[in-house]
Design an enzyme around this catalytic site. Structure first.
Site, short mmCIF file in Angstrom:
data_model
loop_
_atom_site.label_atom_id
_atom_site.label_comp_id
_atom_site.label_asym_id
_atom_site.label_seq_id
_atom_site.Cartn_x
_atom_site.Cartn_y
_atom_site.Cartn_z
N CYS A 12 0.86 -1.18 0.00
CA CYS A 12 0.00 0.00 0.00
C CYS A 12 0.90 1.23 0.00
O CYS A 12 2.11 1.13 0.16
CB CYS A 12 -0.89 0.04 1.25
SG CYS A 12 -2.00 -1.38 1.42
N GLY A 44 -0.52 0.35 -5.05
CA GLY A 44 -1.85 -0.21 -4.82
C GLY A 44 -2.87 0.43 -5.72
O GLY A 44 -2.92 1.65 -5.84
N ASN A 123 0.69 1.01 5.99
CA ASN A 123 1.33 0.25 4.93
C ASN A 123 2.09 -0.90 5.58
O ASN A 123 2.96 -0.68 6.42
CB ASN A 123 2.29 1.15 4.15
CG ASN A 123 3.24 0.38 3.24
OD1 ASN A 123 4.37 0.79 3.04
ND2 ASN A 123 2.81 -0.74 2.71
N GLY A 124 1.78 -2.13 5.19
CA GLY A 124 2.47 -3.28 5.75
C GLY A 124 1.49 -4.39 6.09
O GLY A 124 0.33 -4.39 5.65
N TYR A 287 12.09 -4.09 -7.09
CA TYR A 287 10.94 -3.95 -7.98
C TYR A 287 9.88 -2.96 -7.52
O TYR A 287 9.37 -2.18 -8.31
CB TYR A 287 10.28 -5.32 -8.18
CG TYR A 287 9.00 -5.25 -8.99
CD1 TYR A 287 9.01 -4.93 -10.34
CD2 TYR A 287 7.76 -5.48 -8.39
CE1 TYR A 287 7.84 -4.84 -11.08
CE2 TYR A 287 6.58 -5.40 -9.12
CZ TYR A 287 6.63 -5.09 -10.46
OH TYR A 287 5.48 -5.00 -11.19
N SER A 328 10.55 -2.31 -16.01
CA SER A 328 11.09 -2.20 -14.65
C SER A 328 12.54 -2.66 -14.57
O SER A 328 13.28 -2.25 -13.68
CB SER A 328 10.23 -2.99 -13.67
OG SER A 328 10.13 -4.34 -14.06
N CYS A 427 6.12 -14.13 1.67
CA CYS A 427 6.33 -12.96 2.52
C CYS A 427 5.11 -12.82 3.42
O CYS A 427 3.97 -12.92 2.97
CB CYS A 427 6.50 -11.70 1.68
SG CYS A 427 6.61 -10.19 2.67
#
Length: 518
Positions: A12, A44, A123-124, A287, A328, A427
């Site tokens: 996010c 996001g 965020n997380g 990334y 990217s 993750c």
């Protein structure tokens, strides 16, 4: 490219703004936050929200607008009018790591506390969310969503034992959160006329502060005595230039920063247990972050370029040209080409109007997106040996049709070089990675990956090579950390403690920075 198509998604983005000087402000706070969120759109795409406040008195007027979709679709001119008049605010753009993709999970969350309303953007992903959810429910706290962020908000609403009724102790409240949840989060908390910016003690997710200056001073970068029109705080610095802000500094791991109309002030820095190293997510460099963002004193683009150079050292190959799957991995491809003395040549062109295919979680739509996404520049490579640089190969089902397309269009050989190590583990700290069984590095096909995807050879960057590329250019700036009355002493919480830099490589090595709880 493979990361993009495989369903690996960012977490996010959070963004906050507070105007300086006299209120009501002339600064257009809702527009600044909207532009800030547009700059974080890559983090996001499912939903977005903004909460603003006039910041007056004990019960300021709070205004909220949230919606599903991209930032520019959610915040039209008419919708932005709902957020006036405001002197400060926080915003959020979301991809669901926990909780469904529904409007009820959109952030920021707003709750009533003993000292009035607070708004929280997160965020997380909490590594102990199941345990925390049970604990909150046992204590009679009702939860209306499946989001970790709601649990964080409820923990912040908890009143510490020694807090006085007329003066909230936000340091104690945030410390209680950090005790209950060691990682992973960067937070913005808005209460009355202040924004608190918080990073978990491991610093797993990024957060930085910018200073808004007059537009006429932008070219001078506001280094000297430019007027401060306001402060912004963001997951990444990439959108600062577009809103007339200059990079100020990062929020340190474990740091609690109070941002007011008057100044930026460190209230405390919370240490990690047992002297553990910092665990900043290394995939922000690989990334997730925009290339023009700054982490740990270095630009992301530069780190990716170094990864390409290191890859050329580790995995040279006889070839005629170097290219990439747009776009990217372009910095890494340029680094590889420069190091090995080969020309960088475009072999594919991207249809920019197809969109990033992982916006739609449906696998069929993702696969259709890959098929529609590229044109072939065959005149550039017919009869030649190509080194194709990619940011990662996750499942292998994206790169394979591209290799086939290049060979059918005249490439003599296609050698794949991957600018990051193989992803082998999930993750649990805010990145949506496929299950362990889905990852190509854990499947039998990995033993002969080149044959499986149709390449002439495949080599990944080593974990050691990635870490050295990231840490080579780090500038360990000694930031003066001020508490309310005194400078924090070097007693385990101070500057030397936070120079113990480290990076989370759990998805590559299985070495998680904290013990996982289920």
């Amino acid at each position: 490219m493979e990361l993009e198509e495989s369903g690996i998604r960012e977490e996010c983005g959070v963004f906050g703004c507070i105007s300086s000087g006299e209120w009501p402000t002339q600064l257009d706070v809702p527009h600044v936050i909207t532009l800030g969120l547009v700059g974080l759109q890559h983090r996001g795409q499912e939903s977005a929200g903004i909460v603003t406040s006039d910041g007056y008195g004990l019960m300021p007027t709070i205004r909220t607008h949230k919606g599903m979709g991209l930032v520019n679709h959610v915040f039209t001119e008419d919708n932005l009018k709902k957020l006036y008049v405001s002197n400060l605010g926080i915003g959020h753009t979301r991809y669901a790591t926990t909780g469904n993709c529904e409007l009820e999970n959109c952030q920021p969350f707003v709750v009533e506390t003993l000292h009035g309303k607070i708004a929280v953007a997160h965020n997380g992903e909490l590594i102990n969310s199941v345990h925390l959810r049970r604990k909150l429910l046992r204590h009679g706290v009702g939860l209306s969503t499946g989001s970790d962020s709601e649990m964080i908000t409820q923990l912040l609403a908890y009143t510490p034992p020694h807090e006085k009724d007329d003066s909230p102790d936000w340091v104690a409240r945030i410390k209680n959160l950090m005790k209950e949840a060691p990682t992973s989060y960067s937070l913005l908390i808005m209460h009355r006329d202040v924004i608190y910016a918080v990073r978990d003690p491991y610093g797993n997710r990024p957060l930085c502060i910018g200073r808004l200056i007059p537009v006429s001073d932008i070219n001078g970068r506001g280094k000297n005595n430019s007027e401060t029109e306001g402060w912004v705080v963001s997951s990444e610095s990439c959108s600062f230039l577009s809103i007339g802000a200059v990079y100020y500094r990062e929020v340190l791991p474990g740091e609690i920063v109070k941002i007011s109309r008057h100044n930026v002030q460190t209230l405390d820095v919370v240490p990690r247990s047992g002297g553990d190293p910092v665990a900043f997510c290394i995939f922000e460099y690989v990334y997730f972050a925009r290339p023009d963002s700054i982490f740990e004193g270095q630009m992301v683009y530069t780190v990716r370029h170094r990864c390409g150079q290191q890859l050329a050292i580790e995995a040279p190959v006889d070839a005629d040209l170097v290219s990439t799957v747009p776009e990217s991995a372009t910095p890494a491809a340029l680094g590889y080409a420069g190091k090995c003395g080969l020309p960088y040549v475009e072999v594919l062109c991207k249809n920019r109007y197809v969109g990033r295919t992982f916006i739609q979680p449906n696998m069929r739509l993702r696969q259709l997106g890959v098929a529609k996404k590229f044109g072939v520049l065959s005149d550039n490579f017919k009869g030649k040996r190509i080194v194709l640089i990619d940011d990662s190969i996750v499942r292998g089902n994206t790169i394979s049709p591209i290799i086939k397309l290049l060979k059918e269009s005249g490439a003599k050989e296609v050698h794949i070089r991957v600018a990051s190590p193989p992803i082998r583990f999930p993750c649990y700290m805010g990145i949506n990675i496929p299950t362990k069984e889905e990852l190509i590095a854990n499947r039998p096909e990995f033993d002969d990956l080149a044959k499986y995807i149709g390449a002439n050879s495949v080599v990944y960057l080593s974990v050691e090579g990635l870490i050295s590329s990231v840490q080579k250019g780090m500038k360990l700036k000694k930031q003066k950390i001020e508490k309310q009355e005194n400078i924090i002493q070097e007693n385990g919480n101070g500057l030397k403690y936070f120079e113990k830099h480290g990076h989370c490589t759990a998805c590559l090595t299985g070495d998680y920075p904290v013990k996982l709880e289920w």
